[in-house]
Design a protein around this motif. Structure first.
Motif, PDB file in Angstrom:
ATOM      1  N   ILE A   1      -8.559  18.540  -1.338  1.00 28.23           N
ATOM      2  CA  ILE A   1      -8.655  17.249  -1.821  1.00 28.23           C
ATOM      3  C   ILE A   1      -7.859  16.388  -1.111  1.00 28.23           C
ATOM      4  CG2 ILE A   1      -7.477  15.947  -3.908  1.00 28.23           C
ATOM      5  CD1 ILE A   1      -8.150  18.711  -5.540  1.00 28.23           C
ATOM      6  N   ARG A   2      -8.582  15.016  -0.804  1.00 25.10           N
ATOM      7  CA  ARG A   2      -7.818  14.142   0.023  1.00 25.10           C
ATOM      8  C   ARG A   2      -7.561  12.561  -0.997  1.00 25.10           C
ATOM      9  NH1 ARG A   2     -11.315  14.995   5.451  1.00 25.10           N
ATOM     10  NH2 ARG A   2     -10.758  17.172   5.325  1.00 25.10           N
ATOM     11  N   LYS A   3      -6.333  12.259  -1.084  1.00 23.22           N
ATOM     12  CA  LYS A   3      -5.895  11.144  -1.891  1.00 23.22           C
ATOM     13  C   LYS A   3      -6.382   9.863  -1.035  1.00 23.22           C
ATOM     14  CE  LYS A   3      -1.688   9.654  -4.333  1.00 23.22           C
ATOM     15  NZ  LYS A   3      -0.321  10.010  -4.622  1.00 23.22           N
ATOM     16  N   LEU A   4      -6.957   9.021  -1.806  1.00 23.71           N
ATOM     17  CA  LEU A   4      -7.340   7.500  -1.279  1.00 23.71           C
ATOM     18  C   LEU A   4      -6.325   6.358  -1.912  1.00 23.71           C
ATOM     19  CD1 LEU A   4     -11.235   7.476  -1.785  1.00 23.71           C
ATOM     20  CD2 LEU A   4      -9.980   7.714   0.362  1.00 23.71           C
ATOM     21  N   THR A   5      -6.047   6.655  -3.291  1.00 25.46           N
ATOM     22  CA  THR A   5      -5.014   5.920  -3.859  1.00 25.46           C
ATOM     23  C   THR A   5      -4.292   6.804  -4.860  1.00 25.46           C
ATOM     24  OG1 THR A   5      -6.337   5.117  -5.763  1.00 25.46           O
ATOM     25  CG2 THR A   5      -6.679   3.873  -3.724  1.00 25.46           C
TER      26      THR A   5
ATOM     27  N   GLY B   1     -17.306  14.649   0.970  1.00 25.68           N
ATOM     28  CA  GLY B   1     -16.381  13.636   0.460  1.00 25.68           C
ATOM     29  C   GLY B   1     -16.864  12.259   1.152  1.00 25.68           C
ATOM     30  N   THR B   2     -17.725  11.984   2.085  1.00 27.57           N
ATOM     31  CA  THR B   2     -17.978  10.886   2.485  1.00 27.57           C
ATOM     32  C   THR B   2     -18.390   9.837   1.758  1.00 27.57           C
ATOM     33  OG1 THR B   2     -17.886  11.760   4.884  1.00 27.57           O
ATOM     34  CG2 THR B   2     -19.022   9.743   4.750  1.00 27.57           C
ATOM     35  N   ARG B   3     -19.422  10.318   0.982  1.00 28.73           N
ATOM     36  CA  ARG B   3     -20.516   9.391   0.244  1.00 28.73           C
ATOM     37  C   ARG B   3     -19.592   9.032  -1.089  1.00 28.73           C
ATOM     38  NH1 ARG B   3     -25.479  12.992  -1.195  1.00 28.73           N
ATOM     39  NH2 ARG B   3     -24.278  14.443  -0.068  1.00 28.73           N
ATOM     40  N   SER B   4     -18.555   9.781  -1.341  1.00 28.08           N
ATOM     41  CA  SER B   4     -17.552   9.453  -2.572  1.00 28.08           C
ATOM     42  C   SER B   4     -16.614   8.378  -2.144  1.00 28.08           C
ATOM     43  CB  SER B   4     -16.716  10.746  -3.230  1.00 28.08           C
ATOM     44  OG  SER B   4     -17.756  11.472  -3.659  1.00 28.08           O
ATOM     45  N   THR B   5     -16.110   8.648  -0.637  1.00 28.56           N
ATOM     46  CA  THR B   5     -15.279   7.439   0.090  1.00 28.56           C
ATOM     47  C   THR B   5     -15.790   6.378   0.094  1.00 28.56           C
ATOM     48  OG1 THR B   5     -14.034   9.457   0.966  1.00 28.56           O
ATOM     49  CG2 THR B   5     -13.760   7.117   1.891  1.00 28.56           C
ATOM     50  N   THR B   6     -17.172   6.269   0.612  1.00 24.48           N
ATOM     51  CA  THR B   6     -17.818   5.163   1.011  1.00 24.48           C
ATOM     52  C   THR B   6     -17.965   4.370  -0.267  1.00 24.48           C
ATOM     53  OG1 THR B   6     -18.835   6.196   3.023  1.00 24.48           O
ATOM     54  CG2 THR B   6     -20.027   4.166   1.764  1.00 24.48           C
ATOM     55  N   LEU B   7     -18.568   5.088  -1.285  1.00 28.31           N
ATOM     56  CA  LEU B   7     -18.787   4.265  -2.706  1.00 28.31           C
ATOM     57  C   LEU B   7     -17.714   3.687  -3.263  1.00 28.31           C
ATOM     58  CD1 LEU B   7     -21.305   3.587  -4.341  1.00 28.31           C
ATOM     59  CD2 LEU B   7     -20.836   5.881  -5.637  1.00 28.31           C
ATOM     60  N   TRP B   8     -16.369   4.463  -3.170  1.00 29.87           N
ATOM     61  CA  TRP B   8     -15.100   4.140  -3.612  1.00 29.87           C
ATOM     62  C   TRP B   8     -14.766   2.688  -2.856  1.00 29.87           C
ATOM     63  CZ3 TRP B   8     -11.083   3.823  -0.028  1.00 29.87           C
ATOM     64  CH2 TRP B   8     -10.037   3.203  -0.422  1.00 29.87           C
ATOM     65  N   ALA B   9     -14.901   2.763  -1.599  1.00 29.48           N
ATOM     66  CA  ALA B   9     -14.692   1.329  -0.835  1.00 29.48           C
ATOM     67  C   ALA B   9     -15.415   0.266  -1.196  1.00 29.48           C
ATOM     68  CB  ALA B   9     -14.671   1.916   0.838  1.00 29.48           C
ATOM     69  N   LEU B  10     -16.729   0.409  -1.388  1.00 36.47           N
ATOM     70  CA  LEU B  10     -17.638  -0.406  -1.700  1.00 36.47           C
ATOM     71  C   LEU B  10     -17.233  -1.079  -2.928  1.00 36.47           C
ATOM     72  CD1 LEU B  10     -20.987   0.957  -0.247  1.00 36.47           C
ATOM     73  CD2 LEU B  10     -19.967  -1.039   0.557  1.00 36.47           C
TER      74      LEU B  10
ATOM     75  N   ASP C   1      -9.678  -4.114   5.617  1.00 36.13           N
ATOM     76  CA  ASP C   1      -8.905  -3.323   6.660  1.00 36.13           C
ATOM     77  C   ASP C   1      -8.126  -2.354   5.895  1.00 36.13           C
ATOM     78  OD1 ASP C   1     -10.408  -4.475   8.654  1.00 36.13           O
ATOM     79  OD2 ASP C   1      -8.591  -5.978   9.108  1.00 36.13           O
ATOM     80  N   ALA C   2      -7.495  -2.669   4.687  1.00 39.76           N
ATOM     81  CA  ALA C   2      -6.863  -1.744   4.063  1.00 39.76           C
ATOM     82  C   ALA C   2      -7.798  -0.471   3.415  1.00 39.76           C
ATOM     83  CB  ALA C   2      -6.105  -2.462   2.734  1.00 39.76           C
ATOM     84  N   LEU C   3      -8.956  -0.789   3.026  1.00 35.01           N
ATOM     85  CA  LEU C   3      -9.923   0.303   2.471  1.00 35.01           C
ATOM     86  C   LEU C   3     -10.136   1.154   3.809  1.00 35.01           C
ATOM     87  CD1 LEU C   3     -12.102  -1.925   0.385  1.00 35.01           C
ATOM     88  CD2 LEU C   3     -10.423  -0.488  -0.519  1.00 35.01           C
ATOM     89  N   VAL C   4     -10.491   0.689   4.905  1.00 31.83           N
ATOM     90  CA  VAL C   4     -10.820   1.552   5.960  1.00 31.83           C
ATOM     91  C   VAL C   4      -9.484   2.384   6.347  1.00 31.83           C
ATOM     92  CG1 VAL C   4     -11.452   1.364   8.439  1.00 31.83           C
ATOM     93  CG2 VAL C   4     -12.648  -0.022   6.693  1.00 31.83           C
TER      94      VAL C   4
ATOM     95  N   ASP D   1     -13.727   8.566   8.378  1.00 35.96           N
ATOM     96  CA  ASP D   1     -14.031   7.321   9.060  1.00 35.96           C
ATOM     97  C   ASP D   1     -15.019   6.519   8.647  1.00 35.96           C
ATOM     98  OD1 ASP D   1     -14.577   5.332  11.311  1.00 35.96           O
ATOM     99  OD2 ASP D   1     -14.978   6.852  12.679  1.00 35.96           O
ATOM    100  N   ILE D   2     -14.709   5.414   8.038  1.00 35.69           N
ATOM    101  CA  ILE D   2     -15.650   4.513   7.527  1.00 35.69           C
ATOM    102  C   ILE D   2     -15.634   3.116   8.177  1.00 35.69           C
ATOM    103  CG2 ILE D   2     -15.722   5.505   5.188  1.00 35.69           C
ATOM    104  CD1 ILE D   2     -14.077   3.163   4.038  1.00 35.69           C
ATOM    105  N   ALA D   3     -15.215   3.174   9.268  1.00 35.95           N
ATOM    106  CA  ALA D   3     -15.032   1.839  10.317  1.00 35.95           C
ATOM    107  C   ALA D   3     -16.271   0.997  10.312  1.00 35.95           C
ATOM    108  CB  ALA D   3     -14.599   2.180  11.676  1.00 35.95           C
ATOM    109  N   ALA D   4     -17.356   1.905  10.357  1.00 37.53           N
ATOM    110  CA  ALA D   4     -18.712   1.262  10.627  1.00 37.53           C
ATOM    111  C   ALA D   4     -19.113   0.287   9.361  1.00 37.53           C
ATOM    112  CB  ALA D   4     -19.857   2.305  10.741  1.00 37.53           C
ATOM    113  N   LEU D   5     -18.366   0.551   8.006  1.00 39.90           N
ATOM    114  CA  LEU D   5     -18.803  -0.183   6.913  1.00 39.90           C
ATOM    115  C   LEU D   5     -17.935  -1.467   6.933  1.00 39.90           C
ATOM    116  CD1 LEU D   5     -20.177   0.531   4.054  1.00 39.90           C
ATOM    117  CD2 LEU D   5     -18.122   1.695   3.437  1.00 39.90           C
ATOM    118  N   ALA D   6     -17.047  -1.608   7.713  1.00 41.15           N
ATOM    119  CA  ALA D   6     -15.948  -2.777   7.577  1.00 41.15           C
ATOM    120  C   ALA D   6     -16.921  -4.071   7.617  1.00 41.15           C
ATOM    121  CB  ALA D   6     -15.005  -2.722   8.848  1.00 41.15           C
TER     122      ALA D   6
END
Length: 141
Positions: free
Chosen positions: A3-7, A97-106, A115-118, A127-132
């Motif tokens: 488990i990795r915490k985003l917020t 976990g990448t799709r979940s992270t990407t969807l959370w950021a979007l 930049d705070a989301l990345v 690493d979602i820098a390409a999504l910036a």
């Protein structure tokens, strides 16, 4: 489980198993979001099985299946609604976990600095820098 915490309200992880729902409840999670389409892998539990295990452990459950690389407005809206409606803290998972992270950021892009989301994703190991650029466009839009 990794488990990795985003917020404080949202964490992500690779695939979890039905038998791990009790551990999630003990860890303080109140909801689970499954971002994997059923049948993506042979050893993957079906969403119905995951929903039953979540309910048996007092966890709310939502299935928002994401095909890799396909993050349309419908999915972004569904994730935003789920995070608004489900009791927190929430664990979202997919294969890695990448799709979940990407969807959370979007879904968070309109109300948060890109930049705070990345950075939050990076601190969690994603690493979602390409999504910036997309996050910036959503913020302006």
């Amino acid at each position: 489980m990794h488990i990795r915490k985003l917020t404080d309200q949202v964490s992500v992880s690779p695939q979890i198993l039905p038998g791990e729902m009790a551990d999630l409840e003990v860890a303080g999670f109140r909801s689970v979001i499954n971002n994997r389409p059923d049948g993506e892998a042979e050893d993957q539990p079906a969403s119905a099985e995951m929903a039953q295990a979540a309910a048996a452990n007092g966890l709310a459950y939502r299935h928002i299946p994401v095909v890799p690389g396909q993050f349309g407005e419908d999915l972004i809206g569904a994730m935003a609604a789920a995070l608004d409606e489900l009791p927190a803290p929430v664990l979202a998972f997919c294969r890695t976990g990448t799709r979940s992270t990407t969807l959370w950021a979007l879904q968070a892009a309109r109300a948060n600095e890109p930049d705070a989301l990345v950075k939050a994703a990076g601190e969690a190991g994603y690493d979602i820098a390409a999504l910036a650029p997309r996050l910036r466009a959503m913020r302006r839009g």
